[in-house]
Write a protein that holds these residues in place. Structure first.
Motif, PDB file in Angstrom:
ATOM      1  N   THR A 155       2.838   5.893  -2.715  1.00 48.51           N
ATOM      2  CA  THR A 155       3.989   6.703  -3.100  1.00 48.51           C
ATOM      3  C   THR A 155       3.974   6.955  -4.604  1.00 48.51           C
ATOM      4  OG1 THR A 155       5.221   5.687  -1.301  1.00 48.51           O
ATOM      5  CG2 THR A 155       6.500   6.861  -2.962  1.00 48.51           C
ATOM      6  N   SER A 156       3.655   5.908  -5.344  1.00 48.67           N
ATOM      7  CA  SER A 156       3.615   6.075  -6.794  1.00 48.67           C
ATOM      8  C   SER A 156       2.492   7.018  -7.179  1.00 48.67           C
ATOM      9  CB  SER A 156       3.424   4.723  -7.464  1.00 48.67           C
ATOM     10  OG  SER A 156       2.086   4.318  -7.347  1.00 48.67           O
ATOM     11  N   ALA A 157       1.433   7.056  -6.392  1.00 50.78           N
ATOM     12  CA  ALA A 157       0.306   7.920  -6.715  1.00 50.78           C
ATOM     13  C   ALA A 157       0.526   9.336  -6.197  1.00 50.78           C
ATOM     14  CB  ALA A 157      -0.976   7.341  -6.123  1.00 50.78           C
ATOM     15  N   GLY A 158       1.669   9.566  -5.538  1.00 52.92           N
ATOM     16  CA  GLY A 158       1.963  10.905  -5.073  1.00 52.92           C
ATOM     17  C   GLY A 158       1.251  11.298  -3.795  1.00 52.92           C
ATOM     18  N   LYS A 179       0.834  -1.202   0.000  1.00 53.58           N
ATOM     19  CA  LYS A 179       0.000   0.000   0.000  1.00 53.58           C
ATOM     20  C   LYS A 179       0.871   1.255   0.000  1.00 53.58           C
ATOM     21  CE  LYS A 179      -4.006  -2.091   0.205  1.00 53.58           C
ATOM     22  NZ  LYS A 179      -4.831  -2.138  -1.008  1.00 53.58           N
ATOM     23  N   THR A 180       1.983   1.210   0.741  1.00 54.97           N
ATOM     24  CA  THR A 180       2.867   2.378   0.771  1.00 54.97           C
ATOM     25  C   THR A 180       3.473   2.610  -0.606  1.00 54.97           C
ATOM     26  OG1 THR A 180       3.388   1.897   3.064  1.00 54.97           O
ATOM     27  CG2 THR A 180       4.862   3.406   1.922  1.00 54.97           C
ATOM     28  N   MET A 181       3.874   1.508  -1.249  1.00 55.03           N
ATOM     29  CA  MET A 181       4.458   1.627  -2.586  1.00 55.03           C
ATOM     30  C   MET A 181       3.452   2.247  -3.551  1.00 55.03           C
ATOM     31  SD  MET A 181       7.202   0.984  -4.376  1.00 55.03           S
ATOM     32  CE  MET A 181       8.249  -0.366  -3.890  1.00 55.03           C
ATOM     33  N   LEU A 182       2.216   1.768  -3.512  1.00 54.98           N
ATOM     34  CA  LEU A 182       1.193   2.289  -4.420  1.00 54.98           C
ATOM     35  C   LEU A 182       0.888   3.755  -4.115  1.00 54.98           C
ATOM     36  CD1 LEU A 182      -1.308  -0.700  -4.696  1.00 54.98           C
ATOM     37  CD2 LEU A 182       0.504  -0.014  -6.259  1.00 54.98           C
ATOM     38  N   GLY A 224       8.350  11.940  -1.591  1.00 54.77           N
ATOM     39  CA  GLY A 224       7.194  12.767  -1.884  1.00 54.77           C
ATOM     40  C   GLY A 224       6.348  13.041  -0.659  1.00 54.77           C
ATOM     41  N   ALA A 225       6.806  12.584   0.518  1.00 55.43           N
ATOM     42  CA  ALA A 225       6.069  12.890   1.748  1.00 55.43           C
ATOM     43  C   ALA A 225       6.041  14.394   1.935  1.00 55.43           C
ATOM     44  CB  ALA A 225       6.735  12.205   2.931  1.00 55.43           C
TER      45      ALA A 225
END
Lengths: 460, 283, 295
Positions: free
Chosen positions: A97-100, A92-95, A337-338
Motif C-alpha cells: 500500500t505504501s508503495a502504491g 506485505k499489504t502495508m508495504l 489506493g486500490a
C-alpha cells in the motif's frame, strides 16, 4: 616489457575477447531481465475487471476461500477475482500500500484494523455499506465491533472464530477424571492438570495436563479470563491491573510447579500446529485453549482422538466471568489506493452474503458472524460443538483485541512479559509494571502525534 | 626449513583431525537427516545413519504441495534466485570492471579522494540505508519487483571496485601504452588488453556477487511481496516457519538444496575462491 | 590535450559508480539523517520533530537491551572467532600431511547460506531431539536448553559463529604464508620456544591481517540479523537474542516507525565508525606494516 610488435599483436589476438562475448553477455542479460519481469507481472488480459485478492490461508482453509472465489467468478461476468496466497499478509499489504501497488482486497486480522486505519492504509467502507444495505443488525455485535473503529466501518469479516477449552477425554479417563465433567473453574483446571502430569525417570515431562504456553497464540489474553482489560479505551494502559497480575500469577504457577526448564524442554519437542505432532493431537497435552477450527485439524491429523470442548473456565470467585471467549475475525479490507475499490467491494459483499459466508464457514469449519444463519448450516456443520462456539460469540464476555494503533508493539511487549514470567525471571507484578511503564508514554506520544497529524492534514 | 620433530607433527595432525570432525559433523548431520524417514528423525537415542536412504525426500521438498493452493514449490524459488543471480553477477562484472579501470589506470582529478571515500563506505551498515532506500524504490514503484535487488549491482560496489583495482594495478602499464601507440582507444585497451588478462580477478568478483545474492535474506524480505517471487533463502525461512518442528527430514532436504549448489560451485572453483578470500585480507 | 582526454575518459568510465554512489549511498545516508529527525511511517509524509526520536531512544528500555545484547554477542563471538580462526590457520600453516583436505573442511561451513545455517542449527540444538546434547550426554555432560534458556541462547549463536570462521582462517593463512621463513629460523637459532616464536615473530608479522579481521568482524557482528531472526522469532527467549538490527527492522517495518529506525541506523553507523577509528588508533603501536605484507 613489450617492445616487440609481434608479441604485442599476439596478446591482442590470442587473449582478446571473442567478438561474441559482449553481444552474448548482453543477450543473456536481456533474456534474464525479460524473464524476471514476466515472473513479477501478470500480463494484462482483455475481458472482465481483474481484481487481486491477497489472503494468508494455505491448506484446506485456502481451498475453502478458493471455492468461494470460484463461485463468485462464476456468478457474474463483470469481475474476475484472482486469489494469491501471501505469507505475513498484514505486513506485505502495508508495504504494498505504501508503495502504491496494493491488492484490491486483502485478508488481514481484526487485530490489525486499528493500525491500518491510523496509518491511512485502508479505504473507509461506510458509503459502500450504506449502498449495499449492510449494517450492524446483520452481524453478531462482537464481530461488527471488530470491523469498526472510531465510528466508521473499515472492513467486513471473512470468517470469525471463538475459543474454548478442548480436552482429551481418553486422557482424562486414564487419569481417573470424569470426562463428562470438564473443569468449570480455573482452580479445577489447575487441579486436573496437575493430576495428568507424567514424568519419566530422568524427571523429564512426558505428558502435561495443561500449559498456558500452548499454543502460545493468546499470551496477551489471559487477563481477560480474570476480568482484566489492557487499556481503558481512552489513554491509559492497564496492563498491571490487579486482574491482569492475578492472571499472570496463575500462568506462572505452571512453570513454578513443573520447573521452567522442564517445561521449555518439553515444549521444544512439540511439532508444528498443523501437523500430527501437534501437542494436543499427539496426546502430549491433554487440555488446550483453541479456536473453532481445531475440530478440522483433529479430523485431519488424528481422527481417532477422543475429545470434547467446553467454555474456558473462570476463576471460582468470579462467576460473572463464565463463558469468556476470545472472539476475533479474519477480515477483508480494501487497501487505500486500490485500483478497483467498487469491484473489490462487490466481492466482499458476496463473501458477506449468507450464501457466500456459509459456504466459507462450512468449509473452514467455523461459526458464522452473521445473525441470520440457515438451518442447513447447522445441519451440515460437521463440528459437534458448533452451537457452543456460536453461542460463545454472543456471550457478554466475548472479547477481542484492543483497538490500538500500537497493538503490534504492545502485544510484543506482553509476549515478552509472558516469557519472562514463564522463565521465572520476573514476578508477574514486576513484568506487568514494566509493560505498563513502557507502553504508557508510547501510547501518549502516539495519540499526540496522531492528533497533530490529523489537524495538519485535515483528516476526519 | 628445519625438520620438525615427529612428535609435534603427530600432535598437530591429531588436533586437525579432531577439529575436522567437529567442523564436518553438522553438515553430515544435515545430510543424514535429509535422507531419513520421518520416524527416524525423532528417535532417542538418535539414528546416525538412516536405515534406508529416502532420496525422495529431496523430490518431496522440491515439489511439496505443488498441487495445493498456497504452497509454492521450491523450484519456483530456485528459478527466481537464479534469475536474480544472473542479473546481479552480470551487473557487478559489467559495472565494476569499468569503474575499477578508471580508478586503476586512468588519471582524473579527484580520483584518489573518491577512492578513499569508496573505501570508507564499506563501513556504512545496511540498516542505515534501509529506510531511505526503501522510500526511494517505493517512489520508483519498484517494490514487489526484482529491480531493487539487482539494479544497484549495475552501478558498482565498493568492495568489488577495490578488489578489481588492486588487480588492474598489477598489470604493466607498458601493455596499454603499446596498444595505444597502435591507435587503440581507451575502450579498446580496456576490452581487448586489460579485461582478458584479468579473467581470474573478474571470476573472483563474480563469485562473491553470486554468493551474496544466493545468501541474501534481508533484501528479499523487504522488497518482495508475493510468494511466487520469493528467493530460496526467503522460501526456506517461510518453509521453516510453516513446517518447523514437524518434518525435519524435509526441512533438512530443503536446506541441503539451498546449500548444495554453493558447495558444488566451490569444488569447481576452489582455487579462485581461496585466491579471492586471501586477497580480501590485503591491506 | 592527452591529459584532458584521459580525464574525460576517466569520468566516463567511473560514471556508473558516481551514479551508484550518489543514488544508493550518499542520498540514503543524507536522507536518513533527515528522517531521523522526523515522525515518519511508510504511508505518512515525514513531519519534523527535532530530537524527539533520539530523546525517546535513550530512554527506551528495549533499545538498551538490544544494545547490550549486541555488545555481549560481539564481545563473545569476536574473540572466540578470531582466536579459533588464528589457531586453525597456524595449525594449517604447519604443513602437516593432508593440509589441503583440512583447509577445505574448515572452509565448507562458511559457505552455508545464513538461513540454511539457522535452520540446520535449530535442528542440532533442539531441546528434545537435538544431536548436540545427545553427543554431550554420551560424554557425560547434561547439555543446557540452548534455544529456550536466556543464559544459553547467545552462547548458542557464538557456537554457530565459530563454526563459520572458515573465511577468516583463509585470510590468516594467506597472511601466515607471507611471513618470511628467514625470520622464524632466526628466532629458532636464538633458541626461541614455539610460544615465543608465535608471540614475538608470527603475531607481529600478521598483525595487519588481524586488524583487518577485527574491523570486518566489528562491522559484521554489530549488524547481526538473519540468523537470530530465523532462529529466535521476536528475540526469544525473554529478548535474550533481540539484537540491534532486529529492533531496527521491527521499528521500520513492523511498527512503521521509520523515523525512529533511521535514528537507530545513524547511531549504529556512528558506533561502527567510532569503533573502527578506535581500533585503528589503538593498533598503531602494535600493528607492523611492511615485511609480511604483499600490498
Amino acid at each position: 616489457m613489450l617492445r616487440s610488435r609481434t608479441f604485442r599483436a599476439k596478446i591482442l589476438s590470442v587473449n582478446r575477447l571473442s567478438d561474441f562475448t559482449l553481444p552474448g553477455f548482453f543477450l543473456v542479460v536481456a533474456a534474464t531481465l525479460a524473464a524476471s519481469e514476466i515472473v513479477v507481472r501478470e500480463p494484462a488480459r482483455p475481458g472482465p475487471v481483474r481484481i487481486t485478492y491477497w489472503e494468508k490461508w494455505t491448506g484446506f482453509e485456502g481451498d475453502a476461500m478458493r471455492k468461494v472465489v470460484d463461485d463468485f467468478n462464476k456468478s457474474q461476468n463483470r469481475i474476475f477475482v484472482q486469489l494469491l496466497t501471501v505469507s505475513n499478509v498484514q505486513n506485505k499489504t502495508m508495504l504494498a500500500t505504501s508503495a502504491g501497488i496494493p491488492p484490491d482486497v486483502a485478508g488481514i486480522f481484526s487485530s490489525n484494523v486499528a493500525q491500518f486505519v491510523d496509518d491511512r492504509a485502508v479505504t473507509m467502507l461506510d458509503d459502500f455499506c450504506r449502498e449495499a444495505g449492510i449494517g450492524p443488525e446483520d452481524y453478531k455485535p462482537v464481530y461488527w465491533n471488530a470491523v469498526t473503529y472510531r465510528g466508521h466501518v473499515w472492513a467486513l469479516p471473512s470468517t470469525p472464530a471463538t475459543t474454548a477449552l478442548h480436552f482429551n477425554t481418553a486422557m482424562m479417563r486414564r487419569a481417573g477424571l470424569d470426562p463428562s465433567r470438564p473443569p468449570s473453574t480455573i482452580e479445577e483446571l489447575s487441579a486436573m492438570a496437575d493430576r495428568m502430569v507424567q514424568k519419566d525417570a530422568a524427571g523429564r515431562i512426558r505428558v502435561a495436563g495443561f500449559l498456558p504456553a500452548e499454543p502460545g497464540w493468546w499470551n496477551w489474553a489471559w487477563g481477560y479470563f480474570f476480568g482484566g482489560r489492557l487499556w481503558d479505551g481512552k489513554g491509559r494502559i492497564t496492563a498491571n491491573s490487579p486482574e491482569n497480575v492475578r492472571a499472570f500469577e496463575w500462568v506462572q504457577s505452571f512453570p513454578k510447579k513443573y520447573g521452567p526448564n522442564e517445561v521449555q524442554t518439553f515444549r521444544s519437542g512439540f511439532g508444528n500446529f498443523s501437523s500430527p505432532q501437534n501437542a494436543f493431537m499427539s496426546e502430549k497435552v491433554a487440555m488446550v485453549l483453541q479456536g473453532v477450527w481445531m475440530y478440522n485439524f483433529i479430523s485431519m491429523y488424528n481422527p481417532e482422538l477422543e475429545w470434547a470442548a467446553a467454555p474456558f473456565p473462570h476463576p471460582a470467585d468470579r462467576p460473572d466471568l463464565a463463558r469468556t471467549t476470545i472472539a476475533e475475525a479474519d477480515v477483508l479490507i480494501i487497501p487505500r489506493g486500490a485500483k478497483h475499490p467498487r469491484e473489490a467491494f462487490e466481492f466482499i459483499r458476496y463473501v458477506n452474503s449468507r450464501k457466500g459466508m456459509e459456504t466459507l464457514c462450512l468449509l473452514q469449519r467455523k461459526n458464522s458472524p452473521l445473525t441470520d444463519v440457515s438451518e442447513e448450516f447447522w445441519r451440515r456443520h460437521p463440528n459437534p460443538y458448533i452451537r457452543l462456539f456460536d453461542s460463545l460469540a454472543a456471550s457478554p464476555n466475548a472479547v477481542g483485541t484492543p483497538k490500538l494503533g500500537i497493538w503490534a508493539e504492545y502485544s510484543a511487549e506482553l509476549n515478552n512479559a509472558f516469557e519472562e514470567i514463564g522463565l521465572l525471571r520476573k514476578t508477574p507484578k514486576e513484568a506487568l509494571d514494566a509493560v505498563t511503564a513502557r507502553m504508557q508514554p508510547k501510547l501518549e506520544q502516539y495519540l499526540k502525534r496522531l492528533e497533530l497529524r490529523e489537524k495538519a492534514e485535515g483528516w476526519k | 626449513m628445519k625438520r620438525r620433530n615427529l612428535l609435534a607433527t603427530v600432535g598437530i595432525e591429531v588436533v586437525l583431525i579432531a577439529m575436522s570432525v567437529v567442523f564436518l559433523f553438522p553438515l553430515l548431520w544435515l545430510i543424514s537427516t535429509a535422507l531419513k524417514p520421518i520416524e527416524e528423525t525423532m528417535r532417542i537415542p538418535p539414528v546416525w545413519i538412516p536405515s534406508k536412504l529416502q532420496w525422495n525426500n529431496f523430490a518431496d521438498a522440491m515439489t511439496y504441495g505443488a498441487d495445493k493452493l498456497g504452497y509454492i514449490p521450491f523450484l519456483v524459488y530456485a528459478r527466481n534466485t537464479l534469475l536474480l543471480c544472473i542479473l546481479v553477477v552480470a551487473g557487478t562484472v559489467a559495472s565494476n570492471t569499468v569503474v575499477a579501470y578508471a580508478f586503476a589506470r586512468l588519471r582524473w582529478r579527484g580520483r584518489d579522494a573518491m577512492f578513499a571515500a569508496t573505501l570508507a563506505t564499506m563501513m556504512v551498515p545496511f540498516p542505515v540505508l534501509m529506510v531511505p532506500t526503501f522510500a526511494l524504490f517505493r517512489h520508483l514503484e519498484w517494490i514487489g519487483t526484482f529491480r531493487p535487488l539487482w539494479v544497484p549491482a549495475w552501478f558498482g560496489s565498493a568492495f568489488s571496485i577495490f578488489l578489481l583495482r588492486q588487480f588492474f594495478r598489477t598489470l604493466p602499464f607498458e601493455l596499454s601504452e603499446a596498444a595505444k601507440i597502435d591507435g587503440a582507444s581507451e575502450w579498446r585497451v580496456f576490452r581487448d588488453v586489460v579485461l582478458p588478462l584479468c579473467k581470474p580477478a573478474i571470476a573472483v568478483v563474480a563469485l562473491f556477487a553470486f554468493m551474496g545474492t544466493w545468501n541474501d535474506f534481508l533484501g528479499p524480505l523487504i522488497y518482495l511481496l508475493d510468494q511466487k517471487t520469493f528467493t530460496l533463502a526467503l522460501g526456506l525461512q517461510f518453509y521453516q516457519s510453516q513446517h518447523g518442528g514437524t518434518q525435519w527430514n524435509l526441512l533438512m532436504a530443503a536446506s541441503t538444496i539451498v546449500v548444495a549448489p554453493v558447495i558444488v560451485l566451490f569444488f569447481f572453483t576452489q582455487r579462485l575462491f581461496i585466491q579471492g578470500i586471501a586477497l580480501t585480507g590485503l591491506k | 590535450m592527452r591529459i584532458r582526454k584521459e580525464r574525460l575518459t576517466g569520468y566516463l568510465f567511473a560514471m556508473p559508480w558516481f551514479i551508484g554512489f550518489a543514488v544508493f549511498l550518499a542520498y540514503p545516508l543524507v536522507a536518513s539523517i533527515y528522517f531521523s529527525f522526523c515522525d515518519y511511517s511508510v504511508l505518512k509524509k515525514p513531519v519534523f520533530i527535532g530530537l524527539d526520536n533520539y530523546r525517546e531512544l535513550f530512554s527506551d528500555e528495549v533499545f538498551w537491551i538490544t544494545v547490550k545484547n549486541t555488545a555481549i554477542y560481539a564481545a563473545l563471538s569476536l574473540p572466540a572467532g578470531m582466536v579459533t580462526a588464528l589457531a586453525l590457520a597456524m595449525l594449517l600453516n604447519a604443513k602437516v600431511p593432508g593440509t589441503t583436505f583440512f583447509r577445505t573442511v574448515f572452509f565448507l561451513p562458511s559457505l552455508v547460506p545464513m538461513v540454511s545455517l539457522a535452520v540446520l542449527w535449530l535442528w542440532i540444538l533442539n531441546g528434545e531431539h537435538g544431536i548436540l546434547n545427545e553427543v554431550l550426554r554420551m560424554v557425560g555432560i547434561q547439555g543446557p536448553n540452548w534455544l529456550g534458556d536466556p543464559a544459553w541462547s547467545k552462547p548458542a549463536l557464538v557456537v554457530l559463529g565459530v563454526w563459520g570462521v572458515g573465511n577468516a582462517v583463509l585470510i590468516y593463512l594467506a597472511g601466515l604464508q607471507d611471513v618470511p621463513t628467514s625470520l622464524v629460523e632466526a628466532a629458532e637459532l636464538d633458541g626461541a620456544s614455539a610460544w615465543q616464536k608465535t608471540r614475538h615473530v608470527t603475531i607481529p608479522m600478521i598483525s595487519p591481517v588481524i586488524l583487518f579481521n577485527l574491523i570486518m568482524g566489528i562491522i559484521g557482528t554489530l549488524q547481526v540479523f538473519t540468523v537470530p531472526y530465523v532462529m529466535f522469532p521476536g528475540g526469544s527467549p525473554a529478548r535474550s537474542t533481540y539484537f540491534y538490527a532486529m529492533y531496527l527492522f521491527d521499528n521500520a517495518f513492523l511498527y512503521n516507525k521509520m523515523g525512529y529506525a533511521s535514528a537507530m541506523g545513524w547511531i549504529m553507523f556512528l558506533a561502527i565508525f567510532a569503533l573502527t577509528m578506535l581500533s585503528l588508533k589503538l593498533s598503531e603501536r602494535h600493528v607492523h606494516y611492511g615485511g609480511g605484507g604483499t600490498a
